[in-house]
Scaffold this motif. Sequence first.
Motif, PDB file in Angstrom:
ATOM      1  N   SER A 115      29.984 -29.009 -38.629  1.00  0.00           N
ATOM      2  CA  SER A 115      29.068 -28.896 -39.141  1.00  0.00           C
ATOM      3  C   SER A 115      29.292 -27.573 -40.201  1.00  0.00           C
ATOM      4  N   LEU A 116      28.864 -27.877 -41.943  1.00  0.00           N
ATOM      5  CA  LEU A 116      28.506 -26.580 -42.735  1.00  0.00           C
ATOM      6  C   LEU A 116      27.529 -27.014 -43.916  1.00  0.00           C
ATOM      7  N   ALA A 117      26.366 -25.533 -44.053  1.00  0.00           N
ATOM      8  CA  ALA A 117      25.391 -26.110 -43.911  1.00  0.00           C
ATOM      9  C   ALA A 117      24.721 -24.748 -45.210  1.00  0.00           C
ATOM     10  N   TYR A 118      24.450 -25.455 -46.418  1.00  0.00           N
ATOM     11  CA  TYR A 118      24.504 -24.764 -47.552  1.00  0.00           C
ATOM     12  C   TYR A 118      22.558 -24.353 -47.977  1.00  0.00           C
ATOM     13  N   TYR A 119      22.098 -23.193 -47.871  1.00  0.00           N
ATOM     14  CA  TYR A 119      20.307 -23.319 -47.906  1.00  0.00           C
ATOM     15  C   TYR A 119      20.646 -22.008 -48.690  1.00  0.00           C
ATOM     16  N   GLN A 120      19.633 -23.122 -49.965  1.00  0.00           N
ATOM     17  CA  GLN A 120      19.383 -22.203 -51.632  1.00  0.00           C
ATOM     18  C   GLN A 120      17.982 -21.665 -51.337  1.00  0.00           C
ATOM     19  N   THR A 121      16.499 -21.014 -51.673  1.00  0.00           N
ATOM     20  CA  THR A 121      15.457 -20.497 -51.279  1.00  0.00           C
ATOM     21  C   THR A 121      15.699 -20.217 -53.250  1.00  0.00           C
ATOM     22  N   SER A 122      14.937 -19.862 -54.106  1.00  0.00           N
ATOM     23  CA  SER A 122      14.568 -19.453 -55.132  1.00  0.00           C
ATOM     24  C   SER A 122      13.619 -18.183 -54.910  1.00  0.00           C
ATOM     25  N   GLU A 123      13.870 -17.524 -56.098  1.00  0.00           N
ATOM     26  CA  GLU A 123      12.739 -16.184 -55.829  1.00  0.00           C
ATOM     27  C   GLU A 123      11.706 -17.005 -55.833  1.00  0.00           C
ATOM     28  N   ALA A 124      10.329 -16.259 -55.157  1.00  0.00           N
ATOM     29  CA  ALA A 124       8.991 -16.449 -54.957  1.00  0.00           C
ATOM     30  C   ALA A 124       7.822 -15.304 -55.285  1.00  0.00           C
ATOM     31  N   THR A 125       6.801 -15.066 -55.423  1.00  0.00           N
ATOM     32  CA  THR A 125       5.874 -14.673 -55.649  1.00  0.00           C
ATOM     33  C   THR A 125       4.153 -14.545 -55.071  1.00  0.00           C
ATOM     34  N   LEU A 126       4.392 -13.950 -53.573  1.00  0.00           N
ATOM     35  CA  LEU A 126       3.436 -14.427 -52.649  1.00  0.00           C
ATOM     36  C   LEU A 126       2.359 -13.974 -52.395  1.00  0.00           C
ATOM     37  N   MET A 127       1.224 -14.283 -52.149  1.00  0.00           N
ATOM     38  CA  MET A 127      -0.483 -13.985 -52.805  1.00  0.00           C
ATOM     39  C   MET A 127      -0.568 -13.315 -51.169  1.00  0.00           C
ATOM     40  N   GLY A 128      -1.653 -13.421 -50.904  1.00  0.00           N
ATOM     41  CA  GLY A 128      -1.814 -12.056 -49.733  1.00  0.00           C
ATOM     42  C   GLY A 128      -0.783 -11.368 -49.563  1.00  0.00           C
ATOM     43  N   ASP A 129      -0.895 -11.296 -47.860  1.00  0.00           N
ATOM     44  CA  ASP A 129       0.135  -9.465 -47.256  1.00  0.00           C
ATOM     45  C   ASP A 129       1.355  -9.804 -47.695  1.00  0.00           C
ATOM     46  N   GLY A 130       1.883 -10.700 -48.633  1.00  0.00           N
ATOM     47  CA  GLY A 130       3.208 -10.648 -47.970  1.00  0.00           C
ATOM     48  C   GLY A 130       4.220  -9.752 -49.426  1.00  0.00           C
ATOM     49  N   GLN A 131       5.215 -10.017 -49.236  1.00  0.00           N
ATOM     50  CA  GLN A 131       6.034  -9.423 -50.685  1.00  0.00           C
ATOM     51  C   GLN A 131       7.025 -10.433 -51.752  1.00  0.00           C
ATOM     52  N   ASN A 132       7.182 -10.061 -52.641  1.00  0.00           N
ATOM     53  CA  ASN A 132       7.890 -11.459 -53.198  1.00  0.00           C
ATOM     54  C   ASN A 132       9.375 -10.901 -53.053  1.00  0.00           C
ATOM     55  N   VAL A 133       9.783 -12.656 -52.755  1.00  0.00           N
ATOM     56  CA  VAL A 133      10.420 -12.777 -52.219  1.00  0.00           C
ATOM     57  C   VAL A 133      11.984 -13.297 -53.303  1.00  0.00           C
ATOM     58  N   ASP A 134      13.541 -12.847 -52.915  1.00  0.00           N
ATOM     59  CA  ASP A 134      14.419 -12.718 -54.041  1.00  0.00           C
ATOM     60  C   ASP A 134      15.047 -13.581 -53.089  1.00  0.00           C
ATOM     61  N   HIS A 182      22.391  -9.829 -46.333  1.00  0.00           N
ATOM     62  CA  HIS A 182      21.120 -10.004 -46.425  1.00  0.00           C
ATOM     63  C   HIS A 182      20.332 -10.132 -46.568  1.00  0.00           C
ATOM     64  N   TYR A 183      18.643 -10.612 -45.954  1.00  0.00           N
ATOM     65  CA  TYR A 183      18.087 -10.864 -47.254  1.00  0.00           C
ATOM     66  C   TYR A 183      16.513 -10.759 -46.560  1.00  0.00           C
ATOM     67  N   LEU A 184      15.395 -10.663 -46.971  1.00  0.00           N
ATOM     68  CA  LEU A 184      14.083 -10.374 -46.858  1.00  0.00           C
ATOM     69  C   LEU A 184      13.318 -11.611 -46.690  1.00  0.00           C
ATOM     70  N   GLU A 185      12.746 -11.788 -45.160  1.00  0.00           N
ATOM     71  CA  GLU A 185      11.312 -12.786 -45.787  1.00  0.00           C
ATOM     72  C   GLU A 185      10.190 -12.509 -45.884  1.00  0.00           C
ATOM     73  N   PHE A 186       9.287 -12.784 -47.035  1.00  0.00           N
ATOM     74  CA  PHE A 186       8.375 -11.798 -47.035  1.00  0.00           C
ATOM     75  C   PHE A 186       7.314 -11.520 -47.085  1.00  0.00           C
ATOM     76  N   ALA A 187       8.208 -10.651 -46.040  1.00  0.00           N
ATOM     77  CA  ALA A 187       7.729  -9.556 -44.969  1.00  0.00           C
ATOM     78  C   ALA A 187       8.657  -8.189 -44.784  1.00  0.00           C
ATOM     79  N   GLU A 188       8.578  -7.327 -45.033  1.00  0.00           N
ATOM     80  CA  GLU A 188       9.854  -6.087 -45.294  1.00  0.00           C
ATOM     81  C   GLU A 188      10.862  -5.816 -42.842  1.00  0.00           C
ATOM     82  N   ASN A 189       9.990  -6.312 -42.078  1.00  0.00           N
ATOM     83  CA  ASN A 189      10.634  -6.681 -40.930  1.00  0.00           C
ATOM     84  C   ASN A 189      10.739  -7.898 -40.932  1.00  0.00           C
TER      85      ASN A 189
END
Length: 88
Positions: free
Chosen positions: A14-33, A66-73
């Motif tokens: 199987s081959l899976a493709y995922y795409q998530t648009s950029e998002a501006t998060l509220m609270g402690d999270g960072q913006n996601v590209d 390489h990508y980040l999800e809502f927090a630097e770590n």
Amino acid sequence: ALLTHQFNHHWGASLAYYQTSEATLMGDGQNVDLIRRCDVRVARSFKTKRLDGELSLVVENLFNTHYLEFAENNEHKRRVRLNATLNF
């Protein structure tokens, strides 16, 4: 998007493709590209007198984007794993 194919009784892939648009998060999270990621899986099933199962090789983030999800770590890189399923 997910594309799967069963080559024969034993082999499948199987081959899976995922795409998530950029998002501006509220609270402690960072913006996601914008995130684009591909995963691939190749599996071989087997059966003996005593047990049956499957071995599969999974590669997540195939192109090592390489990508980040809502927090630097939460930086994601390529991951490879071998799964074994036994039914007895």
